[in-house]
Design a protein around this motif. Structure first.
Motif, PDB file in Angstrom:
ATOM      1  N   PHE A   1      -4.944 -14.213   4.867  1.00 17.49           N
ATOM      2  CA  PHE A   1      -3.763 -14.456   5.746  1.00 17.49           C
ATOM      3  C   PHE A   1      -3.423 -15.740   6.107  1.00 17.49           C
ATOM      4  O   PHE A   1      -2.243 -16.188   5.625  1.00 17.49           O
ATOM      5  N   ILE A   2      -4.149 -16.681   6.529  1.00 17.87           N
ATOM      6  CA  ILE A   2      -3.839 -17.906   6.983  1.00 17.87           C
ATOM      7  C   ILE A   2      -3.593 -19.043   5.859  1.00 17.87           C
ATOM      8  O   ILE A   2      -2.497 -19.707   5.562  1.00 17.87           O
TER       9      ILE A   2
ATOM     10  N   VAL B   1      -9.849  -8.317   8.998  1.00 15.46           N
ATOM     11  CA  VAL B   1      -9.189  -7.398   9.575  1.00 15.46           C
ATOM     12  C   VAL B   1      -9.080  -6.228   8.975  1.00 15.46           C
ATOM     13  O   VAL B   1      -9.208  -6.480   7.547  1.00 15.46           O
TER      14      VAL B   1
ATOM     15  N   PHE C   1      -0.091   1.382   7.187  1.00  6.76           N
ATOM     16  CA  PHE C   1       0.881   0.609   6.097  1.00  6.76           C
ATOM     17  C   PHE C   1       1.853   1.845   6.025  1.00  6.76           C
ATOM     18  O   PHE C   1       3.125   1.353   5.962  1.00  6.76           O
TER      19      PHE C   1
ATOM     20  N   VAL D   1      -9.351  -7.186   5.179  1.00 15.24           N
ATOM     21  CA  VAL D   1      -8.641  -8.257   4.732  1.00 15.24           C
ATOM     22  C   VAL D   1      -9.362  -9.611   5.599  1.00 15.24           C
ATOM     23  O   VAL D   1      -9.433  -9.523   6.880  1.00 15.24           O
TER      24      VAL D   1
ATOM     25  N   THR E   1      -1.494 -13.093  11.835  1.00 13.30           N
ATOM     26  CA  THR E   1      -2.732 -13.534  12.025  1.00 13.30           C
ATOM     27  C   THR E   1      -2.858 -15.154  11.851  1.00 13.30           C
ATOM     28  O   THR E   1      -2.520 -15.568  10.970  1.00 13.30           O
ATOM     29  N   TYR E   2      -3.402 -15.846  12.779  1.00 13.69           N
ATOM     30  CA  TYR E   2      -3.661 -17.261  12.858  1.00 13.69           C
ATOM     31  C   TYR E   2      -4.905 -18.024  12.963  1.00 13.69           C
ATOM     32  O   TYR E   2      -5.148 -19.197  13.283  1.00 13.69           O
ATOM     33  N   GLY E   3      -5.842 -16.967  13.419  1.00 12.00           N
ATOM     34  CA  GLY E   3      -7.140 -17.326  13.489  1.00 12.00           C
ATOM     35  C   GLY E   3      -8.020 -16.223  13.471  1.00 12.00           C
ATOM     36  O   GLY E   3      -7.741 -15.078  13.278  1.00 12.00           O
TER      37      GLY E   3
ATOM     38  N   THR F   1      -9.635 -13.046   7.110  1.00  6.31           N
ATOM     39  CA  THR F   1      -8.642 -14.049   7.919  1.00  6.31           C
ATOM     40  C   THR F   1      -8.048 -15.143   7.109  1.00  6.31           C
ATOM     41  O   THR F   1      -7.018 -15.312   7.181  1.00  6.31           O
TER      42      THR F   1
ATOM     43  N   LEU G   1      -1.014 -14.550   2.305  1.00  7.80           N
ATOM     44  CA  LEU G   1      -0.657 -13.113   1.572  1.00  7.80           C
ATOM     45  C   LEU G   1      -0.070 -12.253   2.884  1.00  7.80           C
ATOM     46  O   LEU G   1      -0.304 -12.400   3.806  1.00  7.80           O
ATOM     47  N   SER G   2       0.890 -11.424   2.225  1.00  7.36           N
ATOM     48  CA  SER G   2       1.598 -10.561   3.197  1.00  7.36           C
ATOM     49  C   SER G   2       1.125  -8.942   2.823  1.00  7.36           C
ATOM     50  O   SER G   2       1.052  -8.890   1.616  1.00  7.36           O
ATOM     51  N   LEU G   3       0.783  -8.033   3.713  1.00  9.02           N
ATOM     52  CA  LEU G   3       0.662  -6.883   3.582  1.00  9.02           C
ATOM     53  C   LEU G   3       1.578  -5.970   4.177  1.00  9.02           C
ATOM     54  O   LEU G   3       1.798  -5.745   5.283  1.00  9.02           O
ATOM     55  N   LYS G   4       2.005  -4.939   3.162  1.00 10.33           N
ATOM     56  CA  LYS G   4       3.126  -4.150   3.440  1.00 10.33           C
ATOM     57  C   LYS G   4       2.834  -2.652   3.049  1.00 10.33           C
ATOM     58  O   LYS G   4       1.831  -2.392   2.522  1.00 10.33           O
ATOM     59  N   GLY G   5       3.565  -1.749   3.669  1.00 10.93           N
ATOM     60  CA  GLY G   5       3.339  -0.339   3.009  1.00 10.93           C
ATOM     61  C   GLY G   5       4.662   0.234   2.393  1.00 10.93           C
ATOM     62  O   GLY G   5       5.720  -0.209   2.884  1.00 10.93           O
TER      63      GLY G   5
ATOM     64  N   LEU H   1       3.693  -0.744   9.098  1.00  9.23           N
ATOM     65  CA  LEU H   1       3.421  -2.120   9.636  1.00  9.23           C
ATOM     66  C   LEU H   1       3.248  -3.212   8.596  1.00  9.23           C
ATOM     67  O   LEU H   1       3.047  -2.967   7.393  1.00  9.23           O
ATOM     68  N   SER H   2       3.564  -4.630   9.039  1.00  5.43           N
ATOM     69  CA  SER H   2       3.460  -5.560   8.208  1.00  5.43           C
ATOM     70  C   SER H   2       2.516  -6.531   8.668  1.00  5.43           C
ATOM     71  O   SER H   2       2.416  -6.736   9.966  1.00  5.43           O
ATOM     72  N   LEU H   3       1.585  -7.087   7.664  1.00  6.21           N
ATOM     73  CA  LEU H   3       0.488  -8.102   8.323  1.00  6.21           C
ATOM     74  C   LEU H   3       0.823  -9.523   7.432  1.00  6.21           C
ATOM     75  O   LEU H   3       0.760  -9.436   6.255  1.00  6.21           O
ATOM     76  N   LYS H   4       1.073 -10.425   8.320  1.00  3.48           N
ATOM     77  CA  LYS H   4       1.080 -11.797   7.698  1.00  3.48           C
ATOM     78  C   LYS H   4       0.206 -12.607   8.141  1.00  3.48           C
ATOM     79  O   LYS H   4      -0.518 -12.472   9.397  1.00  3.48           O
ATOM     80  N   GLY H   5       0.313 -13.799   7.815  1.00  6.38           N
ATOM     81  CA  GLY H   5      -0.646 -15.262   8.438  1.00  6.38           C
ATOM     82  C   GLY H   5       0.301 -16.345   8.737  1.00  6.38           C
ATOM     83  O   GLY H   5       1.482 -16.527   8.309  1.00  6.38           O
ATOM     84  N   PHE H   6      -0.066 -17.140   9.926  1.00 15.13           N
ATOM     85  CA  PHE H   6       0.567 -18.344   9.955  1.00 15.13           C
ATOM     86  C   PHE H   6      -0.245 -19.841   9.821  1.00 15.13           C
ATOM     87  O   PHE H   6      -1.465 -19.455  10.545  1.00 15.13           O
ATOM     88  N   TRP H   7       0.122 -20.445   9.252  1.00  8.51           N
ATOM     89  CA  TRP H   7      -0.607 -21.633   9.123  1.00  8.51           C
ATOM     90  C   TRP H   7       0.433 -22.999   9.090  1.00  8.51           C
ATOM     91  O   TRP H   7       1.238 -23.173   8.527  1.00  8.51           O
TER      92      TRP H   7
ATOM     93  N   THR I   1       0.808  -1.173   0.117  1.00  8.79           N
ATOM     94  CA  THR I   1      -0.033   0.005   0.081  1.00  8.79           C
ATOM     95  C   THR I   1       0.871   1.309   0.065  1.00  8.79           C
ATOM     96  O   THR I   1       1.876   1.372   0.799  1.00  8.79           O
TER      97      THR I   1
END
Lengths: 306, 306
Positions: free
Chosen positions: A263-264, B256, B263, A258, B247-249, A260, A268-272, B268-274, A247
């Motif tokens: 992400f899981i 979100v 951003f 976004v 984010t994991y759940g 959930t 996907l990764s979101l950054k700025g 900030l960075s947003l990611k997910g864990f699976w 962004t």
């Protein structure tokens, strides 16, 4: 001494049409041994310039201040110790720095980057903020290879137009999203002429599976968002498993939303991206090298925007 | 041959209370040279087990299938070529694999990880999914050092409880967000006993500047979100410049939502864990090493959850 300088000046933060109402004349200033006095030829108005005057930009010069951040000019006179820059040379503020909205700017020689004489002034004046943003966003997040693809919204913006052309030069496909409005057909044609592979209005993407539209274009690993709201959700929908959305603007003034599972399960990764953050003191050389590369593309007719 | 095995079985995807209505008896199976037959002692029900039965989990065994994914058991008998595992040994499925909701499981010896005899069965059965998630999320995103801090929502969850204790062991502060509900005072006390530095209900964070609550605790570089909606916005508010939210759940079943300035200016960075993605075939050793480490902490009384 420099000539007196007419400047767009503001004493307090506030609405630009109020706080910058009168253009003032600043008195001549001394040109010290290492100073260069530049007669400004062109200096653009970016949205971030407006935000600095409003006082809402996170990094801004203390008031009172002269507006502007980018710009190009002709050297008027130089201090006694300055070598390699002479009156008549074309120079630009690089990295950009505050105070370019005035007729004469006196700064240390290190502030100025000398340009080839044939460089088009309108491009030199506007090369740093938007084209550099496009260039860095393509370099700094995903290792793109020829044959990959990128998706972006706000594709008619100056950054968007640069992304399309820089991608084309590297053999990278672009999927471009624009607003639904009168003139969108002409906008599509214009972007395709610049090298866009696919252009959609947001309304055209109101389908269950946007990826079914891709055809031979691979799912993008990287997306750029300068709009927010629904337009950012569309970028996310196009991204491939493990993709990244960067962004760099929020013209719709709506947040990014976004799920959930994006992400899981879609990972996907979101950054700025914030150019001003990238432009640290250690980046002077990198900034100037990239500017020279981009201005070279412009002289070769491979990069244009308006 | 193995004994017959009673199993929670489903022929089609659907609501678990419908499609797994009857427990069936599977006939004895041959124990080949490299097979180990395990009498299951305990196998938990995770939300993801439910989602697999419903057919909504992105990766799931083909139907018909036996439910379950984690579990621990006692070796009943071994094939003629099996060495190092003997009847009476305590073993667990590691990495976890489908079909643990039955009384006897026959699989190749490579599926089984032998455990120390004194390992508490209820922990061994539940160690992989949630504690391993907590451990990996603390390792894989931000290089945390002693004195740093983490913020998380859903802090009373099993993952949340593990995060608090694993952080404490490394000298990392935790800021914990829980729901507003009856019993929240008891929940706070319980989390503080586990080592939580700060615990807030969402309602307590309905203030202009959540960071003013931090006191001596540093702004967190890393946040964990398993809820979504407002609870994820609160995690984002606590994060420091350049922080990462994983984010994991999504227990609130709400997306979100992130501002553009989070951003661009807050970077900030947003990611997910699976976990299932992490648990690739090359991760067998890493998985077992971590499991042994976590079970060691449990035996030493340094990690507990319920």
């Amino acid at each position: 001494m420099s000539p007196p300088s007419k400047a767009v000046f503001y004493e307090n933060h506030g609405p630009p049409d109020t706080v910058t109402k009168s253009i003032i004349q600043l008195p001549p200033v001394e040109i010290k041994a290492n100073d260069v006095c530049v007669k400004m030829l062109a200096s653009p108005i970016n949205p971030s310039d407006i935000n600095r005057i409003e006082g809402v930009y996170p990094v801004r010069p203390p008031v009172p201040a002269v507006g502007g951040y980018e710009g190009v000019g002709e050297v008027h006179s130089v201090g006694s110790a300055v070598q390699g820059i002479s009156p008549g040379d074309l120079v630009m503020a690089s990295p950009p720095s505050p105070g370019t909205w005035q007729t004469h700017v006196v700064k240390d020689k290190s502030f100025w980057h000398k340009l080839d004489r044939g460089t088009p002034v309108e491009y030199a004046a506007t090369i740093t903020v938007n084209p550099l943003t496009a260039f860095r966003m393509m370099e700094d997040y995903v290792d793109l290879k020829s044959g990959d693809s990128i998706v972006q919204n706000g594709a008619t913006s100056m950054v968007g137009q640069c992304v399309i052309q820089l991608a084309k030069l590297r053999g990278i496909h672009t999927i471009n999203i624009i607003r639904d409005r009168s003139g969108s057909d002409e906008a599509k044609e214009k972007l395709k002429k610049l090298g866009a592979d696919q252009v959609y209005t947001e309304g055209q993407l109101d389908v269950k599976n946007v990826k079914s539209l891709l055809g031979d274009v691979p799912e993008p690993a990287l997306g750029f968002n300068c709009v927010g709201g629904n337009a950012s959700s569309l970028v996310l929908k196009f991204l491939r498993q493990g993709g990244t959305m960067v962004t760099y603007g929020g013209m719709a003034k709506k947040p990014v939303t976004v799920s959930t599972s994006s992400f899981i399960f879609k990972e996907l990764s979101l950054k700025g991206f914030w150019l001003q953050k990238w432009l640290g003191p250690d980046k002077t050389e990198a900034c100037r090298e990239t500017i020279d590369y981009l201005l070279g593309l412009i002289r070769e007719g491979k990069l244009k925007y308006k």
